[in-house]
Scaffold this active site. Structure first.
Site, PDB file in Angstrom:
ATOM      1  N   LEU A 162       0.756  -1.224   0.144  1.00  9.24           N
ATOM      2  CA  LEU A 162      -0.002   0.024   0.052  1.00  9.24           C
ATOM      3  C   LEU A 162       1.000   1.332   0.020  1.00  9.24           C
ATOM      4  O   LEU A 162       1.853   1.227   0.704  1.00  9.24           O
ATOM      5  CB  LEU A 162      -0.940   0.191   1.303  1.00  9.24           C
ATOM      6  CG  LEU A 162      -2.460  -0.668   1.269  1.00  9.24           C
ATOM      7  CD1 LEU A 162      -2.935  -0.391   2.589  1.00  9.24           C
ATOM      8  CD2 LEU A 162      -3.161   0.163   0.171  1.00  9.24           C
ATOM      9  N   ASP A 163       0.584   2.148  -0.813  1.00 12.43           N
ATOM     10  CA  ASP A 163       1.385   3.310  -1.018  1.00 12.43           C
ATOM     11  C   ASP A 163       1.459   3.869   0.478  1.00 12.43           C
ATOM     12  O   ASP A 163       0.375   3.826   1.467  1.00 12.43           O
ATOM     13  CB  ASP A 163       0.647   4.301  -1.787  1.00 12.43           C
ATOM     14  CG  ASP A 163       0.911   3.941  -3.185  1.00 12.43           C
ATOM     15  OD1 ASP A 163       1.679   3.146  -3.661  1.00 12.43           O
ATOM     16  OD2 ASP A 163      -0.176   4.196  -3.938  1.00 12.43           O
ATOM     17  N   ARG A 164       2.292   4.842   0.797  1.00 12.64           N
ATOM     18  CA  ARG A 164       2.501   5.463   1.882  1.00 12.64           C
ATOM     19  C   ARG A 164       1.247   6.396   2.317  1.00 12.64           C
ATOM     20  O   ARG A 164       0.946   6.687   3.446  1.00 12.64           O
ATOM     21  CB  ARG A 164       3.804   6.372   1.909  1.00 12.64           C
ATOM     22  CG  ARG A 164       4.369   7.032   3.365  1.00 12.64           C
ATOM     23  CD  ARG A 164       5.697   7.776   3.129  1.00 12.64           C
ATOM     24  NE  ARG A 164       5.827   8.641   4.515  1.00 12.64           N
ATOM     25  CZ  ARG A 164       6.526   9.648   4.320  1.00 12.64           C
ATOM     26  NH1 ARG A 164       6.924  10.131   3.347  1.00 12.64           N
ATOM     27  NH2 ARG A 164       6.519  10.430   5.321  1.00 12.64           N
TER      28      ARG A 164
END
Length: 185
Positions: A45-47
């Site tokens: 998951l992206d930051r």
């Protein structure tokens, strides 16, 4: 026996155990929340995204969850800018052209604002720009795919929460918390 961890990744946390960045300051990582040796994320998951992240110590299970060829459904709750029309929803279902090819939502619908813990920091509120929520399911998982899809229909993503992967959900797991689950899909 395989271990499977369901983690509710907060906004701003990297989907890895160490920070290899060059920003000069330490960013939050999985090791700030999970102290279980031998488990690794099955996907990312992206930051700046939140929600369900699965971790396992089983390489086969990790591949079955993360590898696009297995087409495991992933459902997101997405706050977008603007008032999404039926035509935009239909376009997301039919598919939108991204730089790396066509992408489509297996399912997408407008939903009432979900009961989610507040994001820290909060999404910027703008009085003159409406927003709405979508529930969107994909079976791929390309880099920033959902964000790029909503932008392609002129509704940039403001908040992105992965709610479900396969049969596993975020139900009852608070941000920063994790539970152990059965690996069977």
């Amino acid at each position: 026996m395989s271990r499977l961890i369901l983690f509710n990744k907060p906004y701003g946390v990297l989907s890895q155990f160490t920070d290899r960045g060059t920003e000069g300051t330490k960013r939050a990582t999985l090791s700030d929340f999970i102290d279980i040796p031998g488990v690794y994320p099955a996907g990312r998951l992206d930051r700046d995204s939140e929600g369900l992240l699965l971790l396992t110590d089983d390489g086969r299970l990790q591949a079955r969850i993360a590898d696009p060829r297995f087409k495991m459904p992933k459902t997101y709750l997405v706050q977008v800018e603007g008032d999404v029309s039926q035509a935009s929803l239909d376009q997301l279902r039919r598919g939108v052209q991204l730089k790396d090819g066509m992408a489509h939502a297996e399912q997408v619908e407008r939903i009432p604002e979900p009961r989610l813990p507040p994001r820290i920091p909060p999404v910027r509120f703008r009085k003159t720009v409406p927003d709405c929520w979508l529930k969107l399911t994909i079976r791929e998982g390309r880099n920033r795919q959902v964000r790029r899809m909503t932008a392609a229909v002129n509704h940039p993503t403001l908040r992105l929460v992965r709610w479900r992967i396969g049969n596993w959900t975020l139900e009852g797991i608070e941000p920063g918390e994790w539970v152990e689950a059965q690996p069977a899909t």
